[in-house]
Design an enzyme around this catalytic site. Structure first.
Site, mmCIF file in Angstrom:
data_model
loop_
_atom_site.group_PDB
_atom_site.id
_atom_site.type_symbol
_atom_site.label_atom_id
_atom_site.label_comp_id
_atom_site.label_asym_id
_atom_site.label_seq_id
_atom_site.Cartn_x
_atom_site.Cartn_y
_atom_site.Cartn_z
ATOM 1 C CB SER A 93 -0.936 0.016 1.215
ATOM 2 O OG SER A 93 -0.211 0.251 2.405
ATOM 3 C CE LYS B 139 -2.908 2.054 4.355
ATOM 4 N NZ LYS B 139 -2.242 0.880 4.956
#
Length: 221
Positions: free
Chosen positions: A120, A156
């Site tokens: 990701s 993230k």
């Protein structure tokens, strides 16, 4: 070779290490009795003998001792001089010291690594199997970091505003995660991203921020 300890033996070893670290002397039998409630000196001796037999303590004529801590060898890259990035200059070799990990990462004592699973964050050149370097510090708004939420961890890019917390991936194949202000206090900061390590070497983050206290409010930027 050190052998696996029982729960009681590990507790005794932890107590000894803490006691010696704080007071610079070996705990007395009374100290052991007070800490663990041992009824006899033999119970203490049996635990010490077990720790020595399993390789966690030294035992000689002077009594029991903690084993010396083996520190990692020092590694540094020698700085052999200066080089011009302008006009040509005479090459002069000189000893200007070393580049060490402390030079690259000044807060080395607060840095730890975790291994990445998933893709990701490939937009930040962080790939599956890389080791991410995190520093125990706040994550600035828009910065990359690791958080713990609902028993799960995630790396993230983190954004905060009045609508709550947004965890944004850097790969269009993944969805962003939104956390409302009402459950904001359930989020724990694990660390701020400062770089990563893989087979190509060390990549240091180009993002530079200043940090305040470890408060995490969705209503400040």
């Amino acid at each position: 070779m050190q052998k696996r300890l029982t729960e009681k033996q590990q507790a005794v070893l932890d107590f000894i290490m803490k006691y010696v670290s704080e007071k610079s002397v070996w705990p007395t039998y009374d100290d052991f009795r007070e800490e663990f409630g041992f009824k006899s000196s033999n119970s203490i001796t049996q635990n010490l003998k077990a720790l020595a037999k399993k390789g966690h303590l030294l035992h000689n004529e002077a009594g029991y001792q903690l084993k010396p801590i083996k520190r990692a060898p020092h590694f540094g890259i020698a700085i052999r001089g200066e080089i011009s990035a302008g006009t040509l200059q005479e090459a002069v070799e000189s000893n200007l010291g070393e580049i060490t990990m402390e030079t690259v990462f000044p807060n080395l004592d607060r840095i730890f690594a975790v291994r990445v699973r998933g893709e990701s964050m490939i937009g930040a050149e962080i790939h599956d199997g890389d080791y991410v370097l995190l520093v125990d510090d706040d994550i600035p708004n828009g910065g990359i970091g690791a958080i713990l939420y609902n028993g799960e961890t995630s790396l993230k890019r983190v954004y905060m505003d009045q609508e709550g917390l947004r965890l944004e991936p850097m790969n269009s194949n993944y969805k962003e995660i939104k956390i409302s202000p009402q459950i904001f206090e359930e989020v724990s900061i694990l660390g701020r991203y400062i770089g990563h390590v893989n087979k190509n070497g060390i990549t240091k983050s180009s993002e530079a921020y200043r940090y305040g206290t470890r408060s995490y409010s969705p209503f400040t930027n």
